[in-house]
Scaffold this active site. Structure first.
Site, PDB file in Angstrom:
ATOM      1  N   THR A 176       0.840  -1.197   0.000  1.00  0.00           N
ATOM      2  CA  THR A 176       0.000   0.000   0.000  1.00  0.00           C
ATOM      3  C   THR A 176       0.877   1.250   0.000  1.00  0.00           C
ATOM      4  O   THR A 176       1.975   1.234   0.552  1.00  0.00           O
ATOM      5  CB  THR A 176      -0.827  -0.050   1.302  1.00  0.00           C
ATOM      6  OG1 THR A 176      -1.727  -1.131   1.182  1.00  0.00           O
ATOM      7  CG2 THR A 176      -1.564   1.224   1.585  1.00  0.00           C
ATOM      8  N   ARG A 204     -14.580  -6.642  -0.024  1.00  0.00           N
ATOM      9  CA  ARG A 204     -14.036  -6.279   1.290  1.00  0.00           C
ATOM     10  C   ARG A 204     -13.513  -4.831   1.242  1.00  0.00           C
ATOM     11  O   ARG A 204     -12.914  -4.401   0.258  1.00  0.00           O
ATOM     12  CB  ARG A 204     -12.892  -7.248   1.634  1.00  0.00           C
ATOM     13  CG  ARG A 204     -12.141  -6.911   2.912  1.00  0.00           C
ATOM     14  CD  ARG A 204     -10.770  -6.325   2.590  1.00  0.00           C
ATOM     15  NE  ARG A 204      -9.969  -6.131   3.798  1.00  0.00           N
ATOM     16  CZ  ARG A 204      -8.811  -5.506   3.805  1.00  0.00           C
ATOM     17  NH1 ARG A 204      -8.306  -5.029   2.695  1.00  0.00           N
ATOM     18  NH2 ARG A 204      -8.152  -5.339   4.924  1.00  0.00           N
ATOM     19  N   ASP A 207      -9.020  -0.393   5.418  1.00  0.00           N
ATOM     20  CA  ASP A 207      -8.829   0.795   6.259  1.00  0.00           C
ATOM     21  C   ASP A 207      -8.387   1.999   5.430  1.00  0.00           C
ATOM     22  O   ASP A 207      -8.609   3.151   5.812  1.00  0.00           O
ATOM     23  CB  ASP A 207      -7.745   0.507   7.306  1.00  0.00           C
ATOM     24  CG  ASP A 207      -6.417   0.141   6.652  1.00  0.00           C
ATOM     25  OD1 ASP A 207      -6.431  -0.679   5.706  1.00  0.00           O
ATOM     26  OD2 ASP A 207      -5.379   0.672   7.069  1.00  0.00           O
ATOM     27  N   THR A 227      -0.355   1.635   7.025  1.00  0.00           N
ATOM     28  CA  THR A 227      -0.307   0.455   6.168  1.00  0.00           C
ATOM     29  C   THR A 227      -0.217  -0.780   7.050  1.00  0.00           C
ATOM     30  O   THR A 227       0.408  -0.736   8.101  1.00  0.00           O
ATOM     31  CB  THR A 227       0.897   0.502   5.199  1.00  0.00           C
ATOM     32  OG1 THR A 227       0.963  -0.753   4.512  1.00  0.00           O
ATOM     33  CG2 THR A 227       2.211   0.746   5.911  1.00  0.00           C
ATOM     34  N   GLY A 228      -0.869  -1.843   6.635  1.00  0.00           N
ATOM     35  CA  GLY A 228      -0.833  -3.062   7.434  1.00  0.00           C
ATOM     36  C   GLY A 228      -2.178  -3.751   7.433  1.00  0.00           C
ATOM     37  O   GLY A 228      -2.991  -3.539   6.521  1.00  0.00           O
ATOM     38  N   THR A 229      -2.396  -4.564   8.449  1.00  0.00           N
ATOM     39  CA  THR A 229      -3.607  -5.384   8.518  1.00  0.00           C
ATOM     40  C   THR A 229      -4.834  -4.491   8.696  1.00  0.00           C
ATOM     41  O   THR A 229      -5.214  -4.111   9.810  1.00  0.00           O
ATOM     42  CB  THR A 229      -3.481  -6.372   9.703  1.00  0.00           C
ATOM     43  OG1 THR A 229      -2.121  -6.799   9.796  1.00  0.00           O
ATOM     44  CG2 THR A 229      -4.388  -7.569   9.519  1.00  0.00           C
TER      45      THR A 229
HETATM   46  N1  ASP Z   1      -4.097  -1.774   4.820  1.00  0.00           N
HETATM   47  C1  ASP Z   1      -4.250  -2.462   3.562  1.00  0.00           C
HETATM   48  C2  ASP Z   1      -5.485  -3.332   3.614  1.00  0.00           C
HETATM   49  O1  ASP Z   1      -5.813  -3.845   4.644  1.00  0.00           O
HETATM   50  C3  ASP Z   1      -3.119  -3.336   3.212  1.00  0.00           C
HETATM   51  C4  ASP Z   1      -1.748  -2.726   3.298  1.00  0.00           C
HETATM   52  O2  ASP Z   1      -1.547  -1.731   3.966  1.00  0.00           O
HETATM   53  O3  ASP Z   1      -0.853  -3.272   2.674  1.00  0.00           O
HETATM   54  O4  ASP Z   1      -6.061  -3.574   2.592  1.00  0.00           O
END
Ligand code: ASP
Length: 308
Positions: A176, A204, A207, A227-229
């Protein structure tokens, strides 16, 4: 970090994750660095000329969306039905106002779509085909699904399907993208854009498109891009949680960022964020092996880093 000789500041990320030097050739590393530098150069040139924070974060993100290296725009990861669905948001700190698009499939630059929603719609977030159409009707560039699809992303999907997991992109190469900026008038802004997570359920929502979850900006306080989960960012309203700690409890930006990243970890997630506070100081923390990132050093020069 804050450049001594500038009234503005800027930082970007290209995703955080299990990034380890041995997984990359020096050629790949230099390609990432080149793109990070191009993104920073674009944003910095806007700020240098007196442009707004919001223009700078959008244009910096566009450069990364146009590159197949990052999980945003071209190069986005696949949903479980082998489609590409993209999310983005833009947060204006001056107005404490956001615009976002989620699950767009045609828009070449989802971040421009987010800005269009922010400026011209009566809403904060538009989704799916209607969001695509809303933006296409306004003349924003679109592409076929084929443009966004890359071979290595399809391989990643098939691997994730075999393991029956929904995977953050950062296990492998890219992530991301996001940017935070302060302009010479002290306005703060942030923008984030993503293709989401490999093998996620179609439809889906990440965030990245949601104000307060993966993106937030408020003048006189902070601008954040995470960025992340993403599901954990949403469930714990992490970007706003960080801003609220700073606003209501007077907690420093560093400490507030560590607290939310710890929360993310405790809940089973991983990731990172970039932030800029009212004094124009940037931070780029993460709780993974690495994060594609770039910032301006004390003398206003662009710095990039990937690993710890
Ligand atoms: N936050 C992004 C998501 O959950 C993924 C990411 O940051 O890589 O889709």
């Amino acid at each position: 970090m804050r450049p001594k000789n500038k009234l503005y500041n800027l930082a970007i990320h290209g995703g955080a994750g299990a990034l380890q030097p041995h997984k990359y050739t020096s050629k790949q590393i230099s390609e990432y660095e080149k793109c990070l530098i191009a993104s920073m150069t674009k944003g910095q040139s806007i700020l240098e000329k007196g442009g707004t924070a919001i223009e700078a974060v959008i244009e910096s993100v566009v450069i990364m969306e146009n590159s197949p290296l990052f999980n945003a725009g071209r190069g986005s990861v696949f949903s479980s039905d082998e489609t590409i669905e993209m999310d983005a948001s833009v947060s204006c700190g001056r107005r404490i106002k956001t615009g976002g698009v989620t699950n767009v499939t045609r828009l070449k630059n989802p971040v421009w779509g987010a800005f269009h929603v922010l400026e011209n719609s009566k809403h904060a977030l538009l989704s799916g085909l209607s969001a695509d159409l809303y933006c296409l009707n306004a003349g924003l560039e679109h592409e076929s699904q084929q443009y966004f699809k890359t071979e290595h992303r399809l391989e990643q999907l098939h691997e994730a399907m075999e393991k029956d997991i929904v995977q953050l992109d950062h296990g492998d190469k890219v992530g991301t993208v996001g940017a935070v900026a302060m302009d010479i008038k002290g306005n703060l802004a942030s923008a984030t854009s993503t293709g989401g997570m490999t093998n996620r359920h179609p439809g889906r929502v990440s965030d990245t498109s949601i104000q307060g979850a993966g993106t937030y900006a408020e003048n006189g306080l902070v601008a954040i891009s995470g960025t992340g989960t993403g599901d954990i960012f949403i469930q714990n309203v992490l970007a706003y949680d960080m801003a609220a700690m700073m606003k209501y409890a007077g907690i420093s930006m560093n400490e507030a960022a560590s607290t939310v990243l710890e929360k993310l970890k405790i809940k089973g997630g991983s990731g990172g964020l970039i932030a800029i506070n009212k004094s124009g100081k940037t931070i780029l923390p993460y709780n993974t092996h690495g994060m594609f990132r770039a910032w301006l050093n004390e003398s206003g020069k662009i710095q990039t880093a990937i690993f710890k």
